[in-house]
Write a protein that holds these residues in place. Sequence first.
Motif, PDB file in Angstrom:
ATOM      1  N   ASP A  94       0.922  -1.055  -0.036  1.00 29.47           N
ATOM      2  CA  ASP A  94      -0.336  -0.433   0.066  1.00 29.47           C
ATOM      3  C   ASP A  94       1.195   1.254  -0.134  1.00 29.47           C
ATOM      4  O   ASP A  94       1.966   1.426   0.876  1.00 29.47           O
ATOM      5  CB  ASP A  94      -1.067  -0.080   1.786  1.00 29.47           C
ATOM      6  CG  ASP A  94      -1.791  -0.832   0.966  1.00 29.47           C
ATOM      7  OD1 ASP A  94      -1.925  -1.909   0.462  1.00 29.47           O
ATOM      8  OD2 ASP A  94      -2.633  -0.602   2.323  1.00 29.47           O
ATOM      9  N   GLY A  95       0.714   2.128  -1.172  1.00 36.10           N
ATOM     10  CA  GLY A  95       0.920   3.305  -0.682  1.00 36.10           C
ATOM     11  C   GLY A  95       2.533   3.228  -1.468  1.00 36.10           C
ATOM     12  O   GLY A  95       3.559   4.647  -1.107  1.00 36.10           O
ATOM     13  N   ALA A  96       3.212   2.262  -1.738  1.00 34.68           N
ATOM     14  CA  ALA A  96       4.710   2.719  -2.628  1.00 34.68           C
ATOM     15  C   ALA A  96       5.562   3.304  -3.140  1.00 34.68           C
ATOM     16  O   ALA A  96       6.029   4.119  -2.615  1.00 34.68           O
ATOM     17  CB  ALA A  96       4.975   0.377  -2.580  1.00 34.68           C
ATOM     18  N   PHE A  97       4.435   3.824  -3.924  1.00 38.26           N
ATOM     19  CA  PHE A  97       4.784   4.839  -4.967  1.00 38.26           C
ATOM     20  C   PHE A  97       4.055   6.042  -4.768  1.00 38.26           C
ATOM     21  O   PHE A  97       4.026   7.429  -6.096  1.00 38.26           O
ATOM     22  CB  PHE A  97       5.480   4.349  -6.266  1.00 38.26           C
ATOM     23  CG  PHE A  97       6.059   2.663  -6.203  1.00 38.26           C
ATOM     24  CD1 PHE A  97       7.942   3.616  -5.846  1.00 38.26           C
ATOM     25  CD2 PHE A  97       6.106   2.014  -6.332  1.00 38.26           C
ATOM     26  CE1 PHE A  97       8.750   2.255  -6.636  1.00 38.26           C
ATOM     27  CE2 PHE A  97       6.697   1.217  -6.238  1.00 38.26           C
ATOM     28  CZ  PHE A  97       7.888   1.305  -6.352  1.00 38.26           C
ATOM     29  N   ALA A  98       3.180   5.959  -3.908  1.00 38.45           N
ATOM     30  CA  ALA A  98       2.442   7.218  -3.706  1.00 38.45           C
ATOM     31  C   ALA A  98       3.120   9.093  -3.569  1.00 38.45           C
ATOM     32  O   ALA A  98       4.024   8.982  -2.969  1.00 38.45           O
ATOM     33  CB  ALA A  98       1.341   7.301  -2.665  1.00 38.45           C
ATOM     34  N   GLY A  99       2.482   9.457  -4.434  1.00 38.06           N
ATOM     35  CA  GLY A  99       2.739  10.464  -4.502  1.00 38.06           C
ATOM     36  C   GLY A  99       4.914  11.048  -5.790  1.00 38.06           C
ATOM     37  O   GLY A  99       5.149  11.558  -4.990  1.00 38.06           O
ATOM     38  N   CYS A 100       4.876  10.133  -6.233  1.00 37.65           N
ATOM     39  CA  CYS A 100       5.916  10.376  -6.352  1.00 37.65           C
ATOM     40  C   CYS A 100       6.206  10.789  -8.116  1.00 37.65           C
ATOM     41  O   CYS A 100       5.169  10.436  -9.215  1.00 37.65           O
ATOM     42  CB  CYS A 100       6.889   8.536  -6.979  1.00 37.65           C
ATOM     43  SG  CYS A 100       7.334   7.472  -5.364  1.00 37.65           S
ATOM     44  N   ILE A 101       5.760  12.358  -7.672  1.00 36.87           N
ATOM     45  CA  ILE A 101       5.767  13.026  -8.899  1.00 36.87           C
ATOM     46  C   ILE A 101       6.148  13.365 -10.588  1.00 36.87           C
ATOM     47  O   ILE A 101       5.561  13.548 -11.174  1.00 36.87           O
ATOM     48  CB  ILE A 101       5.459  14.158  -8.385  1.00 36.87           C
ATOM     49  CG1 ILE A 101       6.615  14.999  -8.262  1.00 36.87           C
ATOM     50  CG2 ILE A 101       3.793  14.660  -7.322  1.00 36.87           C
ATOM     51  CD1 ILE A 101       6.520  16.632  -8.106  1.00 36.87           C
ATOM     52  N   GLU A 102       7.497  12.662  -9.888  1.00 38.27           N
ATOM     53  CA  GLU A 102       9.135  12.843 -11.345  1.00 38.27           C
ATOM     54  C   GLU A 102       8.774  11.164 -11.802  1.00 38.27           C
ATOM     55  O   GLU A 102       9.163  11.356 -13.166  1.00 38.27           O
ATOM     56  CB  GLU A 102       9.763  12.831 -10.437  1.00 38.27           C
ATOM     57  CG  GLU A 102      10.059  14.442 -10.130  1.00 38.27           C
ATOM     58  CD  GLU A 102       9.625  15.570 -10.978  1.00 38.27           C
ATOM     59  OE1 GLU A 102      10.107  15.080 -12.531  1.00 38.27           O
ATOM     60  OE2 GLU A 102       8.720  16.115 -10.745  1.00 38.27           O
ATOM     61  N   LEU A 103       8.106  10.664 -11.459  1.00 36.38           N
ATOM     62  CA  LEU A 103       7.956   8.827 -12.155  1.00 36.38           C
ATOM     63  C   LEU A 103       7.214   8.851 -13.507  1.00 36.38           C
ATOM     64  O   LEU A 103       6.003   9.507 -12.993  1.00 36.38           O
ATOM     65  CB  LEU A 103       7.427   7.528 -10.387  1.00 36.38           C
ATOM     66  CG  LEU A 103       7.049   6.753 -10.990  1.00 36.38           C
ATOM     67  CD1 LEU A 103       8.410   6.196 -11.185  1.00 36.38           C
ATOM     68  CD2 LEU A 103       6.212   5.334 -10.519  1.00 36.38           C
ATOM     69  N   GLY A 116      -0.996  -2.773  -4.109  1.00 35.85           N
ATOM     70  CA  GLY A 116      -1.425  -2.413  -2.732  1.00 35.85           C
ATOM     71  C   GLY A 116      -2.448  -0.642  -2.669  1.00 35.85           C
ATOM     72  O   GLY A 116      -2.025  -0.574  -4.301  1.00 35.85           O
ATOM     73  N   SER A 117      -3.295  -1.110  -2.258  1.00 41.80           N
ATOM     74  CA  SER A 117      -3.557   0.490  -2.354  1.00 41.80           C
ATOM     75  C   SER A 117      -2.847   1.395  -2.834  1.00 41.80           C
ATOM     76  O   SER A 117      -1.780   1.040  -1.580  1.00 41.80           O
ATOM     77  CB  SER A 117      -4.780   0.067  -1.378  1.00 41.80           C
ATOM     78  OG  SER A 117      -5.651  -0.249  -0.951  1.00 41.80           O
ATOM     79  N   ASN A 118      -3.458   2.749  -3.515  1.00 39.54           N
ATOM     80  CA  ASN A 118      -2.899   3.863  -3.436  1.00 39.54           C
ATOM     81  C   ASN A 118      -1.346   3.651  -3.607  1.00 39.54           C
ATOM     82  O   ASN A 118      -1.063   4.699  -3.113  1.00 39.54           O
ATOM     83  CB  ASN A 118      -2.838   4.240  -2.687  1.00 39.54           C
ATOM     84  CG  ASN A 118      -5.079   4.988  -1.615  1.00 39.54           C
ATOM     85  OD1 ASN A 118      -4.876   4.400  -1.057  1.00 39.54           O
ATOM     86  ND2 ASN A 118      -5.557   5.862  -2.416  1.00 39.54           N
ATOM     87  N   ALA A 119      -1.142   2.334  -4.195  1.00 39.98           N
ATOM     88  CA  ALA A 119       0.095   2.188  -4.329  1.00 39.98           C
ATOM     89  C   ALA A 119       0.721   3.329  -5.751  1.00 39.98           C
ATOM     90  O   ALA A 119       2.109   3.491  -5.413  1.00 39.98           O
ATOM     91  CB  ALA A 119       0.411   1.049  -5.148  1.00 39.98           C
ATOM     92  N   PHE A 120       0.446   3.666  -6.089  1.00 41.91           N
ATOM     93  CA  PHE A 120       0.779   5.185  -7.555  1.00 41.91           C
ATOM     94  C   PHE A 120       0.108   6.356  -7.290  1.00 41.91           C
ATOM     95  O   PHE A 120      -0.277   6.412  -8.359  1.00 41.91           O
ATOM     96  CB  PHE A 120       1.320   4.150  -8.652  1.00 41.91           C
ATOM     97  CG  PHE A 120       1.694   2.999  -8.725  1.00 41.91           C
ATOM     98  CD1 PHE A 120       3.150   3.252  -9.101  1.00 41.91           C
ATOM     99  CD2 PHE A 120       1.539   1.824  -8.662  1.00 41.91           C
ATOM    100  CE1 PHE A 120       4.094   1.836  -9.086  1.00 41.91           C
ATOM    101  CE2 PHE A 120       2.503   0.787  -8.890  1.00 41.91           C
ATOM    102  CZ  PHE A 120       3.607   0.948  -8.923  1.00 41.91           C
ATOM    103  N   SER A 121      -1.057   6.339  -6.534  1.00 38.80           N
ATOM    104  CA  SER A 121      -1.649   7.331  -6.581  1.00 38.80           C
ATOM    105  C   SER A 121      -0.855   8.754  -6.583  1.00 38.80           C
ATOM    106  O   SER A 121       0.354   9.311  -6.021  1.00 38.80           O
ATOM    107  CB  SER A 121      -2.420   7.570  -5.465  1.00 38.80           C
ATOM    108  OG  SER A 121      -1.687   7.948  -3.986  1.00 38.80           O
ATOM    109  N   GLY A 122      -1.216  10.045  -7.167  1.00 42.60           N
ATOM    110  CA  GLY A 122      -0.715  10.469  -7.225  1.00 42.60           C
ATOM    111  C   GLY A 122       0.995  10.824  -8.473  1.00 42.60           C
ATOM    112  O   GLY A 122       1.475  11.748  -7.747  1.00 42.60           O
ATOM    113  N   CYS A 123       0.667   9.794  -9.076  1.00 43.51           N
ATOM    114  CA  CYS A 123       2.228   9.886  -9.507  1.00 43.51           C
ATOM    115  C   CYS A 123       1.893  11.165 -11.183  1.00 43.51           C
ATOM    116  O   CYS A 123       1.366   9.937 -12.264  1.00 43.51           O
ATOM    117  CB  CYS A 123       2.263   8.188 -10.411  1.00 43.51           C
ATOM    118  SG  CYS A 123       3.433   7.549  -8.868  1.00 43.51           S
ATOM    119  N   ALA A 124       1.753  11.777 -10.575  1.00 43.99           N
ATOM    120  CA  ALA A 124       1.375  12.803 -11.835  1.00 43.99           C
ATOM    121  C   ALA A 124       1.967  13.260 -13.328  1.00 43.99           C
ATOM    122  O   ALA A 124       1.688  12.691 -13.734  1.00 43.99           O
ATOM    123  CB  ALA A 124       1.884  14.104 -11.581  1.00 43.99           C
TER     124      ALA A 124
END
Length: 222
Positions: A94-103, A116-124
């Motif tokens: 869960d949330g492993a890469f959440a918020g990684c905006i440069e990914l 997991g849940s939210n694992a990549f959320s916010g990867c803009a």
Amino acid sequence: KQMKFVIAKSAGFCFGVKKAVETVENSMGKYENLYTLGEIIHNPQVVKGFKDNGVYPIESADEVEKGAVIIRSHGAPKCAIEAFSEKNIEIIEDGAFAGCIELEEIIFPESLSSIGSNAFSGCAKLSSIVIPENINIIRKGTFEDCRQLFKVSLPNGLYAIDDEAFANCLVLEKINFPKTTFRIGKKAFYNCQSLERVSLADQIHAIEAGAFEECKHLYEIA
């Protein structure tokens, strides 16, 4: 001369640090070996506490034979993360890469069986993904707020897409559900403003409330 100290009403970890610490705490005892890629946060007391409980920081994939690795709160270089793709990764927590905006890109290993849940959320900046065949559930918020995600390839054995899994993926234009898809959760594709075409599975059982809410350009469901 006296010095005055002002104590804040509330204090603690920032969101990213709090999430990283909670991920470690929730993972303790679940794996034979548990590591963090670098020190999980810049706090020697917390790092020591985790070491005392068998969670050790490492610097490269070469130091791991078996177990789970948690990415530190401040992220890691692309090359460091890619090195782990050769290690037969089975679980992304869960949330492993959440918020990684440069990914911008993620290549999932075929060995992967759970995201997991939210694992990549916010990867803009994440633009396209191919989800491996062993994944049968896309969990809550996994790709939420991936605002540049325009192309998604779903696995043939997919059973369910949980709530808000692709919410606010603003440039996603098309989604084809495999024949095995049984359920689409609440607000799964909420506010996917560019979504135009949806190809549903024949045996789909439930499309839950708001699954395609605010998809203003959706003109074809087949």
